[in-house]
Write a protein that holds these residues in place. Structure first.
Motif, PDB file in Angstrom:
ATOM      1  N   UNK A   1      -2.338   5.033  14.530  1.00 30.46           N
ATOM      2  CA  UNK A   1      -1.497   4.974  13.331  1.00 30.46           C
ATOM      3  C   UNK A   1      -0.166   4.290  13.651  1.00 30.46           C
ATOM      4  N   UNK A   2       0.387   4.571  14.836  1.00 33.05           N
ATOM      5  CA  UNK A   2       1.646   3.947  15.237  1.00 33.05           C
ATOM      6  C   UNK A   2       1.501   2.437  15.333  1.00 33.05           C
ATOM      7  N   UNK A   3       0.344   2.000  15.861  1.00 39.44           N
ATOM      8  CA  UNK A   3       0.096   0.553  15.982  1.00 39.44           C
ATOM      9  C   UNK A   3       0.002  -0.089  14.599  1.00 39.44           C
ATOM     10  N   UNK A   4      -0.712   0.572  13.684  1.00 37.09           N
ATOM     11  CA  UNK A   4      -0.890   0.042  12.334  1.00 37.09           C
ATOM     12  C   UNK A   4       0.449  -0.043  11.603  1.00 37.09           C
TER      13      UNK A   4
ATOM     14  N   UNK B   1       5.103  -2.781   9.714  1.00 32.90           N
ATOM     15  CA  UNK B   1       5.879  -2.361   8.547  1.00 32.90           C
ATOM     16  C   UNK B   1       7.247  -1.834   8.967  1.00 32.90           C
ATOM     17  N   UNK B   2       7.272  -1.112  10.087  1.00 28.00           N
ATOM     18  CA  UNK B   2       8.549  -0.595  10.574  1.00 28.00           C
ATOM     19  C   UNK B   2       9.458  -1.746  11.017  1.00 28.00           C
ATOM     20  N   UNK B   3       8.881  -2.763  11.652  1.00 21.35           N
ATOM     21  CA  UNK B   3       9.662  -3.920  12.068  1.00 21.35           C
ATOM     22  C   UNK B   3      10.282  -4.633  10.865  1.00 21.35           C
ATOM     23  N   UNK B   4       9.510  -4.737   9.805  1.00 17.11           N
ATOM     24  CA  UNK B   4      10.011  -5.380   8.593  1.00 17.11           C
ATOM     25  C   UNK B   4      11.155  -4.568   7.986  1.00 17.11           C
ATOM     26  N   UNK B   5      11.004  -3.246   7.952  1.00 18.71           N
ATOM     27  CA  UNK B   5      12.062  -2.375   7.410  1.00 18.71           C
ATOM     28  C   UNK B   5      13.351  -2.494   8.212  1.00 18.71           C
ATOM     29  N   UNK B   6      13.220  -2.587   9.533  1.00 16.42           N
ATOM     30  CA  UNK B   6      14.395  -2.738  10.394  1.00 16.42           C
ATOM     31  C   UNK B   6      15.110  -4.057  10.083  1.00 16.42           C
ATOM     32  N   UNK B   7      14.321  -5.130   9.947  1.00 16.55           N
ATOM     33  CA  UNK B   7      14.905  -6.432   9.615  1.00 16.55           C
ATOM     34  C   UNK B   7      15.623  -6.388   8.269  1.00 16.55           C
TER      35      UNK B   7
ATOM     36  N   UNK C   1       8.870 -12.633   9.129  1.00 19.61           N
ATOM     37  CA  UNK C   1       7.870 -11.662   8.690  1.00 19.61           C
ATOM     38  C   UNK C   1       6.837 -11.411   9.779  1.00 19.61           C
ATOM     39  N   UNK C   2       6.481 -10.143  10.024  1.00 21.98           N
ATOM     40  CA  UNK C   2       5.449  -9.824  11.023  1.00 21.98           C
ATOM     41  C   UNK C   2       4.140 -10.546  10.720  1.00 21.98           C
TER      42      UNK C   2
END
Length: 295
Positions: free
Chosen positions: A229-232, A236-242, A171-172
């Motif tokens: 916004x991309x940083x924030x 969440x995007x990393x979690x979705x990819x996982x 988890x991030x």
């Protein structure tokens, strides 16, 4: 009537009335001096709210009730009634097993075989303890209030249990930090998830849902172009990819649809809305889960 007169009449506190007003259940007019003035409609509305609260109906449900017409109100009350009736029957059965346990008429192993969890959500929470259970299972809480009724659901339930038992996620950091902050607030987290899903359900049932969703998607796309916004959104995007890599979309979500007819219906509505939006707006998500627009 002024607020103190209303409090005396209905046996309510000022704080309770202020709270209902803050939650959007009331809209009280004020006189030139800024004092709240209650008319007959306000008094009747407060009676209605007070009655619902005495029946342990949650605020977000009360909001739906007071905004509904007579037919919709009956449908909502029927849904709440059947849910509470099921809860009552389960609690009654639970008390019977407590009595057996106290009387020691039946062995622990036999009782364990006889007793089922109060609902599917309880079973999954017990089998998937810890952070995963909090972050993912609670998200589906409103759709897991019933019990397993057939072999198809039983198979789906086992698939979900096996999925989480064999899934390892890194988890991030930001998500782990939020979970750590809320480690002692399980009840409020459950309620937050529940309210979030109810809001989505209400949104889907809105006549203007498509137009509102279109505006939200356009706004989200514009924001997503900004570096902050991309940083924030990165974690969440990393979690979705996982999640995608471990089979969340291919194994877990289909099993959820098999397990819960309510979630299946809800999921289909979202997919239909999302597909139409993406097509009409010419958007898509790339392999890094970034929202893109076709050239």
């Amino acid at each position: 009537m002024k607020i103190q007169e209303v409090c005396d009449l209905l046996h309510l506190t000022k704080k309770a009335i202020y709270y209902y007003e803050k939650q959007g259940l009331l809209s009280i007019s004020k006189d030139k001096n800024g004092y709240r003035i209650f008319d007959e409609f306000d008094i009747e509305r407060l009676h209605e709210i007070s009655l619902y609260r005495k029946l342990n109906i949650e605020i977000h449900e009360i909001k739906r009730l007071i905004q509904a017409d007579d037919k919709e109100k009956i449908d909502i009350l029927n849904t709440i009634y059947h849910h509470k009736k099921t809860e009552h029957e389960l609690q009654k059965k639970e008390l019977e097993y407590f009595k057996k346990l106290i009387d020691q008429n039946v062995s622990l192993s036999i009782l364990d075989e006889q007793i089922d969890y109060q609902n599917i959500a309880k079973a999954i929470q017990e089998q998937v303890p810890g952070l995963y259970g909090q972050l993912f299972i609670q998200h589906f809480l409103p759709y897991l209030q019933g019990s397993i009724q057939n072999d198809k659901q039983a198979k789906a339930y086992q698939t979900i249990i096996n999925f989480w038992d064999h899934t390892e996620l890194k988890l991030p950091l930001g998500i782990r930090f939020v979970a750590w902050l809320n480690r002692n607030k399980e009840t409020s987290m459950i309620e937050a998830f529940h309210q979030s899903e109810k809001m989505k359900e209400d949104f889907l049932n809105d006549e203007d849902a498509y137009e509102k969703a279109k505006q939200l998607m356009e706004t989200y796309y514009l924001k997503s172009q900004h570096i902050l916004f991309k940083i924030i959104q990165y974690q969440q995007r990393q979690l979705k990819i996982q999640l995608q890599k471990v089979g969340y979309n291919d194994i877990f979500l289909p099993a959820m649809c098999e397990l819960s007819p309510e979630y299946h219906e809800y999921s289909q509505k979202w997919q239909k809305l999302n597909t139409k939006l993406m097509q009409d707006l010419g958007m898509y998500y790339d392999h890094k889960m970034r929202l893109c627009r076709k050239e």
